[in-house]
Design a protein around this motif. Sequence first.
Motif, PDB file in Angstrom:
ATOM      1  N   ASN A 186       0.855  -1.195   0.000  1.00 25.25           N
ATOM      2  CA  ASN A 186       0.000   0.000   0.000  1.00 25.25           C
ATOM      3  C   ASN A 186       0.892   1.246   0.000  1.00 25.25           C
ATOM      4  O   ASN A 186       1.604   1.508   0.961  1.00 25.25           O
ATOM      5  CB  ASN A 186      -0.928  -0.008   1.228  1.00 25.25           C
ATOM      6  CG  ASN A 186      -1.999   1.055   1.137  1.00 25.25           C
ATOM      7  OD1 ASN A 186      -1.863   2.052   0.432  1.00 25.25           O
ATOM      8  ND2 ASN A 186      -3.088   0.827   1.863  1.00 25.25           N
ATOM      9  N   SER A 204      -1.199  -0.165  -8.482  1.00 28.86           N
ATOM     10  CA  SER A 204      -2.500  -0.067  -7.811  1.00 28.86           C
ATOM     11  C   SER A 204      -2.401  -0.730  -6.447  1.00 28.86           C
ATOM     12  O   SER A 204      -1.741  -1.760  -6.294  1.00 28.86           O
ATOM     13  CB  SER A 204      -3.586  -0.758  -8.640  1.00 28.86           C
ATOM     14  OG  SER A 204      -4.794  -0.855  -7.895  1.00 28.86           O
ATOM     15  N   ASP A 206      -4.820  -2.145  -5.082  1.00 32.50           N
ATOM     16  CA  ASP A 206      -5.707  -3.308  -5.140  1.00 32.50           C
ATOM     17  C   ASP A 206      -4.841  -4.568  -5.094  1.00 32.50           C
ATOM     18  O   ASP A 206      -3.949  -4.752  -5.929  1.00 32.50           O
ATOM     19  CB  ASP A 206      -6.517  -3.274  -6.434  1.00 32.50           C
ATOM     20  CG  ASP A 206      -7.540  -4.407  -6.529  1.00 32.50           C
ATOM     21  OD1 ASP A 206      -7.339  -5.455  -5.878  1.00 32.50           O
ATOM     22  OD2 ASP A 206      -8.528  -4.241  -7.258  1.00 32.50           O
ATOM     23  N   GLN A 207      -5.095  -5.450  -4.137  1.00 31.29           N
ATOM     24  CA  GLN A 207      -4.259  -6.633  -3.946  1.00 31.29           C
ATOM     25  C   GLN A 207      -4.264  -7.587  -5.135  1.00 31.29           C
ATOM     26  O   GLN A 207      -3.362  -8.405  -5.285  1.00 31.29           O
ATOM     27  CB  GLN A 207      -4.701  -7.383  -2.682  1.00 31.29           C
ATOM     28  CG  GLN A 207      -4.496  -6.566  -1.411  1.00 31.29           C
ATOM     29  CD  GLN A 207      -4.951  -7.303  -0.168  1.00 31.29           C
ATOM     30  OE1 GLN A 207      -5.373  -8.452  -0.233  1.00 31.29           O
ATOM     31  NE2 GLN A 207      -4.875  -6.638   0.982  1.00 31.29           N
ATOM     32  N   ASN A 208      -5.298  -7.479  -5.982  1.00 30.66           N
ATOM     33  CA  ASN A 208      -5.375  -8.330  -7.161  1.00 30.66           C
ATOM     34  C   ASN A 208      -4.679  -7.703  -8.376  1.00 30.66           C
ATOM     35  O   ASN A 208      -4.556  -8.349  -9.413  1.00 30.66           O
ATOM     36  CB  ASN A 208      -6.837  -8.628  -7.517  1.00 30.66           C
ATOM     37  CG  ASN A 208      -7.530  -9.445  -6.450  1.00 30.66           C
ATOM     38  OD1 ASN A 208      -6.979 -10.417  -5.948  1.00 30.66           O
ATOM     39  ND2 ASN A 208      -8.742  -9.041  -6.088  1.00 30.66           N
TER      40      ASN A 208
END
Length: 267
Positions: A186, A204, A206-208
């Motif tokens: 993050n 990003s 976003d973890q994916n």
Amino acid sequence: MFRVSNNLVGILNIITFLISIPIIGGGIWLSKQADTECERFLEKPVIALGVFVMLVSLAGLIGSCCRVSWLLWVYLLVMFLLIVLIFCFTIFAFVVTNKGAGEALSDRGYKEYRLGDYSNWLQKRVNNHWGRIQSCLQDSKICKTLIDDGSSTKVEDFYKKHLSALQSGCCKPSNDCNFTYVSPTNWTNNSTSSLTNPDCNLWSNDQNVLCYSCESCKAGLLDNIKSDWKRVAVLNIIFLVFLIVVYSVGCCAFRNTRRDNSYKRYP
């Protein structure tokens, strides 16, 4: 009358025949257990390899033990082609993996990886198949340990971490971006952030998503491939020596078989 060379070829091919059985079994097991596209991608090559080893072993075994000249000839032809193929691949592997290495950073336990540093041939292969490769990397959860660490990892501790090439390239933004650290996966923009590196726009939280589409992620994969191919090339040299010895013994067995068949034909 059997010669020592025929017996040796027979014994060696019994061993390789037995080895082919678990190879085929492993391929069938993969086809039944595969949950991801990566695992399904492996099943056919593994089964094909097992069947190939089994057929070549049978040709050598039957040809040497039953004194079938044409089978031994086919066996020796396949062995010769295999020796040439492995020799060419070994040279190619050393040439292709000669370029590229991670860039060491001051006050960092990890390295940064740049796609342009690696072989053009490898770059093209990775770019052409990145959709499938990216899906495989996401399924493999290479960033899971960093995600699980969360905000419990202080920035000083994170910078000291020894990340793998894939973790460095795919799980965090490039050092060029100068983002503000919140947690290992993050990061936020700030007034001093730089977007000169195209990867900075692709990052990003976003973890994916993370940096799976970044050039640095591709570079991290290429660094892994480079290391693996060099190990394989060294093993290939050892395997080549073994194959040349087997081929030489097989030539003796072929000569003995033809001689014995000639004696039977012209008593």
